[in-house]
Design a protein around this motif. Sequence first.
Motif, PDB file in Angstrom:
ATOM      1  N   GLY A 109     -17.148  32.232   6.350  1.00 14.22           N
ATOM      2  CA  GLY A 109     -15.706  32.113   6.179  1.00 14.22           C
ATOM      3  C   GLY A 109     -15.014  31.542   7.409  1.00 14.22           C
ATOM      4  N   PRO A 110     -13.678  31.484   7.396  1.00 21.07           N
ATOM      5  CA  PRO A 110     -12.907  30.876   8.487  1.00 21.07           C
ATOM      6  C   PRO A 110     -13.236  31.503   9.843  1.00 21.07           C
ATOM      7  CG  PRO A 110     -11.498  31.287   6.589  1.00 21.07           C
ATOM      8  CD  PRO A 110     -12.810  31.937   6.286  1.00 21.07           C
ATOM      9  N   GLY A 111     -13.421  30.633  10.835  1.00 20.64           N
ATOM     10  CA  GLY A 111     -13.710  31.087  12.184  1.00 20.64           C
ATOM     11  C   GLY A 111     -15.168  31.414  12.432  1.00 20.64           C
ATOM     12  N   ARG A 112     -15.999  31.273  11.400  1.00 18.92           N
ATOM     13  CA  ARG A 112     -17.425  31.559  11.539  1.00 18.92           C
ATOM     14  C   ARG A 112     -18.245  30.299  11.284  1.00 18.92           C
ATOM     15  NH1 ARG A 112     -19.105  37.618   9.733  1.00 18.92           N
ATOM     16  NH2 ARG A 112     -17.454  38.736  10.844  1.00 18.92           N
ATOM     17  N   THR A 113     -19.560  30.383  11.534  1.00 16.82           N
ATOM     18  CA  THR A 113     -20.412  29.201  11.433  1.00 16.82           C
ATOM     19  C   THR A 113     -21.674  29.494  10.623  1.00 16.82           C
ATOM     20  OG1 THR A 113     -21.566  29.750  13.498  1.00 16.82           O
ATOM     21  CG2 THR A 113     -19.645  28.289  13.661  1.00 16.82           C
ATOM     22  N   ALA A 114     -22.206  28.421  10.038  1.00 20.67           N
ATOM     23  CA  ALA A 114     -23.507  28.472   9.366  1.00 20.67           C
ATOM     24  C   ALA A 114     -24.353  27.333   9.914  1.00 20.67           C
ATOM     25  CB  ALA A 114     -23.354  28.354   7.860  1.00 20.67           C
ATOM     26  N   PHE A 115     -25.665  27.541   9.943  1.00 16.86           N
ATOM     27  CA  PHE A 115     -26.585  26.637  10.635  1.00 16.86           C
ATOM     28  C   PHE A 115     -27.780  26.321   9.740  1.00 16.86           C
ATOM     29  CE2 PHE A 115     -30.386  25.903  13.119  1.00 16.86           C
ATOM     30  CZ  PHE A 115     -29.983  25.171  14.220  1.00 16.86           C
ATOM     31  N   TYR A 124     -25.863  23.160   1.406  1.00 20.02           N
ATOM     32  CA  TYR A 124     -25.569  24.130   2.456  1.00 20.02           C
ATOM     33  C   TYR A 124     -24.266  23.802   3.195  1.00 20.02           C
ATOM     34  CZ  TYR A 124     -30.494  25.616   1.930  1.00 20.02           C
ATOM     35  OH  TYR A 124     -31.705  26.061   1.435  1.00 20.02           O
ATOM     36  N   PRO A 125     -24.120  22.577   3.716  1.00 23.48           N
ATOM     37  CA  PRO A 125     -22.846  22.278   4.392  1.00 23.48           C
ATOM     38  C   PRO A 125     -21.656  22.270   3.442  1.00 23.48           C
ATOM     39  CG  PRO A 125     -24.266  20.334   4.347  1.00 23.48           C
ATOM     40  CD  PRO A 125     -25.107  21.486   3.906  1.00 23.48           C
ATOM     41  N   LEU A 126     -21.851  21.845   2.192  1.00 20.41           N
ATOM     42  CA  LEU A 126     -20.744  21.840   1.236  1.00 20.41           C
ATOM     43  C   LEU A 126     -20.281  23.267   0.928  1.00 20.41           C
ATOM     44  CD1 LEU A 126     -21.827  19.078  -1.313  1.00 20.41           C
ATOM     45  CD2 LEU A 126     -19.973  18.954   0.343  1.00 20.41           C
ATOM     46  N   LEU A 127     -21.225  24.161   0.699  1.00 21.84           N
ATOM     47  CA  LEU A 127     -20.865  25.550   0.452  1.00 21.84           C
ATOM     48  C   LEU A 127     -20.213  26.176   1.681  1.00 21.84           C
ATOM     49  CD1 LEU A 127     -24.085  26.736  -1.427  1.00 21.84           C
ATOM     50  CD2 LEU A 127     -21.793  26.590  -2.412  1.00 21.84           C
ATOM     51  N   THR A 128     -20.734  25.829   2.851  1.00 18.39           N
ATOM     52  CA  THR A 128     -20.191  26.360   4.098  1.00 18.39           C
ATOM     53  C   THR A 128     -18.734  25.950   4.268  1.00 18.39           C
ATOM     54  OG1 THR A 128     -22.363  26.375   5.174  1.00 18.39           O
ATOM     55  CG2 THR A 128     -20.427  26.321   6.607  1.00 18.39           C
ATOM     56  N   ARG A 129     -18.469  24.657   4.128  1.00 18.97           N
ATOM     57  CA  ARG A 129     -17.098  24.175   4.299  1.00 18.97           C
ATOM     58  C   ARG A 129     -16.185  24.696   3.197  1.00 18.97           C
ATOM     59  NH1 ARG A 129     -20.100  18.799   5.158  1.00 18.97           N
ATOM     60  NH2 ARG A 129     -20.457  18.762   7.415  1.00 18.97           N
ATOM     61  N   GLY A 130     -16.727  24.861   1.996  1.00 20.91           N
ATOM     62  CA  GLY A 130     -15.922  25.378   0.899  1.00 20.91           C
ATOM     63  C   GLY A 130     -15.433  26.793   1.140  1.00 20.91           C
ATOM     64  N   THR A 131     -16.157  27.555   1.951  1.00 18.58           N
ATOM     65  CA  THR A 131     -15.727  28.913   2.275  1.00 18.58           C
ATOM     66  C   THR A 131     -14.932  28.959   3.577  1.00 18.58           C
ATOM     67  OG1 THR A 131     -17.830  29.387   3.412  1.00 18.58           O
ATOM     68  CG2 THR A 131     -17.680  29.954   1.083  1.00 18.58           C
ATOM     69  N   GLY A 132     -14.653  27.788   4.146  1.00 17.30           N
ATOM     70  CA  GLY A 132     -13.836  27.729   5.348  1.00 17.30           C
ATOM     71  C   GLY A 132     -14.585  27.885   6.643  1.00 17.30           C
ATOM     72  N   ALA A 133     -15.901  27.955   6.572  1.00 12.35           N
ATOM     73  CA  ALA A 133     -16.725  28.081   7.780  1.00 12.35           C
ATOM     74  C   ALA A 133     -17.093  26.701   8.306  1.00 12.35           C
ATOM     75  CB  ALA A 133     -17.975  28.897   7.487  1.00 12.35           C
ATOM     76  N   THR A 134     -17.666  26.658   9.501  1.00 14.29           N
ATOM     77  CA  THR A 134     -18.079  25.408  10.139  1.00 14.29           C
ATOM     78  C   THR A 134     -19.597  25.267  10.061  1.00 14.29           C
ATOM     79  OG1 THR A 134     -16.218  25.501  11.673  1.00 14.29           O
ATOM     80  CG2 THR A 134     -18.085  24.101  12.302  1.00 14.29           C
TER      81      THR A 134
END
Length: 364
Positions: A109-115, A124-134
């Motif tokens: 989510g916002p303010g958090r990251t996925a790698f 993976y990046p699409l789902l990550t950005r869709g939840t507001g994460a980087t």
Amino acid sequence: MGQVTVRLDDLPLRDDLRGKKPYGAPQAPLPIALNVNENTHPVPQEVADDILDSIALALRDVNRYPDREFTALREGFADYLGHGLTREQIWAANGSNEVLQHVLQAFAGPGRTAFGFTPTYSMYPLLTRGTGATWIAGERGADFSVDASSAASQVADAAPDVVFLCAPNNPTGTPMGLDVIEAVYDATLGIVVVDEAYQEFAPRDERSALTLLPGRERLVVSRTMSKAFAFAGARVGYLAADPALVDALRLVRLPYHLSSLTQAAAGAALRHAPTMLRMVDEIVDQRDRISATLEALGYVAYESWTNFVLFGGVDNPARTWQELYDRGVLIRDVGIPHHLRVSAGTEQETTAFLDALASIDSAA
């Protein structure tokens, strides 16, 4: 009055979504479609009959909401996976993408990251950005592998909240050793998701990451019914994790997110797991046949523990893709320079692909 067409840019879209493109592989009515890693074998008739009977029974109560906890289905998945798992350790949703989205909604989510180590599954990046994460992209070796030391170092430096390990990897087919998963888990305080969407196509004597779950409350192992179970159209994915982590996913799921019909269909398919998985051996044979023939044609076929083969040495991927398309064969350009990817199909579909590729080479 004439109709006014509104452009996407005219809408008050979130700033972090502007300029992004949705996930999507080319869809075309070609005779041979080997581009999205589907199981091209149809569901066996006796299994299809049981699925239809189960759906018919579920329809009798379709006026009522489904079992919110999909208890019977979770028990079915626990029995199928084995390793002493219980239903309290199982979660499921509409495809593995929704399962992964739930994990991100709960822990990113916002303010958090996925790698993740790229190239890897493009969702993976699409789902990550869709939840507001980087999204943070790690690196693989020249052969697309990742060793334990490099993996742990990269993850430690990034300090992500969620790590995705696609094992075996999509779109490269690359295996991932359990030592890599252990090293990554020890290098982070975040959630580690091992995506085993293609695990059933790995060598039978290879251990699953499920064996690493005891004592690792931040480890998640996700699976799908889309590949080995030939259930892509039913949209059923699932995961195994510590019961506390499963509880966290209840905080973000939509109410009654798995329909009664989906639960009934998936449960029936699981009852026939040995029959469904017999197709895997046939697909692996065709995968290995593709690899051997590609090498004979002068391409580089990468080791694959999946139902597809990534091959390099393609001078002009766009042209080769188009020439195969013109011959009625659809494969995938995954954006890796000088590479293309092809799914292993039935014996007839595999033959059609190999004959078409050979005709391109002979005409060159």
